[in-house]
Design a protein around this motif. Sequence first.
Motif, PDB file in Angstrom:
ATOM      1  N   PHE A  42      -5.235   8.668  14.112  1.00  0.00           N
ATOM      2  CA  PHE A  42      -4.516   8.137  13.264  1.00  0.00           C
ATOM      3  C   PHE A  42      -5.231   7.423  12.154  1.00  0.00           C
ATOM      4  N   PHE A  43      -4.553   7.486  10.586  1.00  0.00           N
ATOM      5  CA  PHE A  43      -5.273   6.703   9.564  1.00  0.00           C
ATOM      6  C   PHE A  43      -4.175   5.729   9.386  1.00  0.00           C
ATOM      7  N   LYS A  44      -4.717   4.620   9.204  1.00  0.00           N
ATOM      8  CA  LYS A  44      -3.966   3.459   8.594  1.00  0.00           C
ATOM      9  C   LYS A  44      -4.310   3.034   7.415  1.00  0.00           C
ATOM     10  N   GLN A  45      -3.707   2.457   6.442  1.00  0.00           N
ATOM     11  CA  GLN A  45      -4.143   2.013   5.114  1.00  0.00           C
ATOM     12  C   GLN A  45      -3.033   1.100   4.619  1.00  0.00           C
ATOM     13  N   GLN A  46      -3.355  -0.220   3.964  1.00  0.00           N
ATOM     14  CA  GLN A  46      -2.295  -0.960   3.275  1.00  0.00           C
ATOM     15  C   GLN A  46      -1.812  -0.449   2.193  1.00  0.00           C
ATOM     16  N   LYS A  52       6.861  -6.370  -3.045  1.00  0.00           N
ATOM     17  CA  LYS A  52       5.334  -6.446  -3.272  1.00  0.00           C
ATOM     18  C   LYS A  52       4.810  -6.956  -1.808  1.00  0.00           C
ATOM     19  N   SER A  53       5.229  -6.815  -0.959  1.00  0.00           N
ATOM     20  CA  SER A  53       4.854  -7.055   0.531  1.00  0.00           C
ATOM     21  C   SER A  53       3.853  -6.093   0.800  1.00  0.00           C
ATOM     22  N   LEU A  54       2.680  -6.377   1.559  1.00  0.00           N
ATOM     23  CA  LEU A  54       1.956  -5.412   2.126  1.00  0.00           C
ATOM     24  C   LEU A  54       2.211  -5.040   3.569  1.00  0.00           C
ATOM     25  N   PHE A  55       2.136  -3.854   3.812  1.00  0.00           N
ATOM     26  CA  PHE A  55       2.216  -3.367   5.185  1.00  0.00           C
ATOM     27  C   PHE A  55       1.189  -1.933   5.647  1.00  0.00           C
ATOM     28  N   TRP A  56       1.183  -1.803   6.981  1.00  0.00           N
ATOM     29  CA  TRP A  56       0.370  -0.717   7.311  1.00  0.00           C
ATOM     30  C   TRP A  56       1.250   0.420   7.362  1.00  0.00           C
ATOM     31  N   LEU A  57       0.645   1.472   6.613  1.00  0.00           N
ATOM     32  CA  LEU A  57       1.149   2.809   6.518  1.00  0.00           C
ATOM     33  C   LEU A  57       0.230   3.710   7.500  1.00  0.00           C
ATOM     34  N   GLN A 111       4.695   7.971   9.706  1.00  0.00           N
ATOM     35  CA  GLN A 111       5.453   7.042   8.962  1.00  0.00           C
ATOM     36  C   GLN A 111       6.870   6.649   9.535  1.00  0.00           C
ATOM     37  N   LEU A 112       7.305   7.512  10.749  1.00  0.00           N
ATOM     38  CA  LEU A 112       8.528   7.299  11.252  1.00  0.00           C
ATOM     39  C   LEU A 112       8.321   5.739  11.928  1.00  0.00           C
ATOM     40  N   ILE A 113       7.020   5.543  12.337  1.00  0.00           N
ATOM     41  CA  ILE A 113       6.793   4.262  13.032  1.00  0.00           C
ATOM     42  C   ILE A 113       7.089   3.058  11.894  1.00  0.00           C
ATOM     43  N   SER A 114       6.512   3.393  10.625  1.00  0.00           N
ATOM     44  CA  SER A 114       6.892   2.194   9.733  1.00  0.00           C
ATOM     45  C   SER A 114       8.215   2.173   9.358  1.00  0.00           C
ATOM     46  N   ILE A 115       8.930   3.246   9.468  1.00  0.00           N
ATOM     47  CA  ILE A 115      10.324   3.185   9.173  1.00  0.00           C
ATOM     48  C   ILE A 115      11.060   2.436  10.500  1.00  0.00           C
ATOM     49  N   LEU A 116      10.770   2.649  11.553  1.00  0.00           N
ATOM     50  CA  LEU A 116      11.418   1.899  12.616  1.00  0.00           C
ATOM     51  C   LEU A 116      11.210   0.396  12.623  1.00  0.00           C
ATOM     52  N   LYS A 117       9.769   0.159  12.035  1.00  0.00           N
ATOM     53  CA  LYS A 117       9.550  -1.331  12.004  1.00  0.00           C
ATOM     54  C   LYS A 117      10.323  -1.868  10.981  1.00  0.00           C
ATOM     55  N   GLY A 118      10.763  -1.301   9.994  1.00  0.00           N
ATOM     56  CA  GLY A 118      11.619  -1.881   8.681  1.00  0.00           C
ATOM     57  C   GLY A 118      10.703  -1.913   7.499  1.00  0.00           C
ATOM     58  N   VAL A 123      14.235   7.408   2.629  1.00  0.00           N
ATOM     59  CA  VAL A 123      14.263   7.845   1.308  1.00  0.00           C
ATOM     60  C   VAL A 123      13.918   6.629   0.403  1.00  0.00           C
ATOM     61  N   GLY A 124      13.084   6.868  -0.518  1.00  0.00           N
ATOM     62  CA  GLY A 124      12.582   5.848  -1.390  1.00  0.00           C
ATOM     63  C   GLY A 124      11.399   6.139  -2.285  1.00  0.00           C
ATOM     64  N   PRO A 125      11.083   5.232  -3.229  1.00  0.00           N
ATOM     65  CA  PRO A 125       9.738   5.608  -3.969  1.00  0.00           C
ATOM     66  C   PRO A 125       8.425   5.890  -3.132  1.00  0.00           C
ATOM     67  N   ARG A 126       7.579   6.520  -3.386  1.00  0.00           N
ATOM     68  CA  ARG A 126       6.178   6.690  -2.526  1.00  0.00           C
ATOM     69  C   ARG A 126       5.403   5.627  -2.418  1.00  0.00           C
ATOM     70  N   PRO A 127       5.169   5.141  -1.258  1.00  0.00           N
ATOM     71  CA  PRO A 127       4.405   3.860  -1.038  1.00  0.00           C
ATOM     72  C   PRO A 127       3.295   4.116  -1.635  1.00  0.00           C
ATOM     73  N   VAL A 128       2.466   3.151  -2.552  1.00  0.00           N
ATOM     74  CA  VAL A 128       1.537   2.913  -3.152  1.00  0.00           C
ATOM     75  C   VAL A 128       0.633   2.051  -2.714  1.00  0.00           C
ATOM     76  N   LEU A 129      -0.753   2.241  -3.057  1.00  0.00           N
ATOM     77  CA  LEU A 129      -1.883   1.319  -2.867  1.00  0.00           C
ATOM     78  C   LEU A 129      -1.595   0.135  -4.015  1.00  0.00           C
ATOM     79  N   PRO A 130      -2.027  -1.138  -3.795  1.00  0.00           N
ATOM     80  CA  PRO A 130      -2.044  -2.200  -4.683  1.00  0.00           C
ATOM     81  C   PRO A 130      -2.839  -1.948  -5.963  1.00  0.00           C
ATOM     82  N   SER A 131      -3.977  -1.334  -5.925  1.00  0.00           N
ATOM     83  CA  SER A 131      -4.444  -0.947  -7.184  1.00  0.00           C
ATOM     84  C   SER A 131      -3.831   0.120  -7.934  1.00  0.00           C
TER      85      SER A 131
END
Length: 205
Positions: A42-46, A52-57, A111-118, A123-131
């Motif tokens: 797995f690869f994970k990235q904030q 504007k909350s940060l999460f691990w994708l 990313q199904l893991i991130s969806i289950l975590k909430g 469906v939604g906007p593409r999760p982007v990097l803070p920068s």
Amino acid sequence: MYKNCIKRLFDIVFSLLGMIILSPLFLGVALAIKIDDRGPVFFKQQRVGAKKSLFWLYKFRSMKMNADSLENMLTPEEYALYKKEYKLDNDPRVTKVGSFLRKSSLDELPQLISILKGDMSIVGPRPVLPSELEENYTPFQIQVLNSVKPGLTGYWQAYARNNVGYENFERQKMELFYCRKRSFIFDIKIIFKTFLSVLKRNGAK
């Protein structure tokens, strides 16, 4: 606009069923990655979520080890392009297995893991990097974008899938259009359009 509780229930049911049904595929992909270069599966990235909350994708790793060392692994021209669009055609960091995972969008399944975590939605906007968020969106656009959870798929992914970038503000317009027009019927249309785009490999890189 359909209520958040209904959308959340849909996300939980869809992600749970997806993880159960696709569990053999998860195992097969994990083995392929290990056989290819023996690195982490797995690869994970904030990324930036709602408000504007940060999460691990999470994704299946499609790049070589230490791929975040951009200046060491990319030419100056590739680095400049990446900093502009946050994607590259023929990215030299991508592994052989990773290339297939990206073209088939299988790298996105964790990313199904991130969806289950909430942290995300189906469906939604593409999760982007803070920068990426700060460099490409105005404060007002950021407020609109962060009013909803990012998605596994979305209007931009389904109807453009990498063919539309940040240049001329086209991607921003598509993401903000979804935020303003989202509804249950619109989400269902996007999901079906995504399946068609993935099968046809439209815009796959």
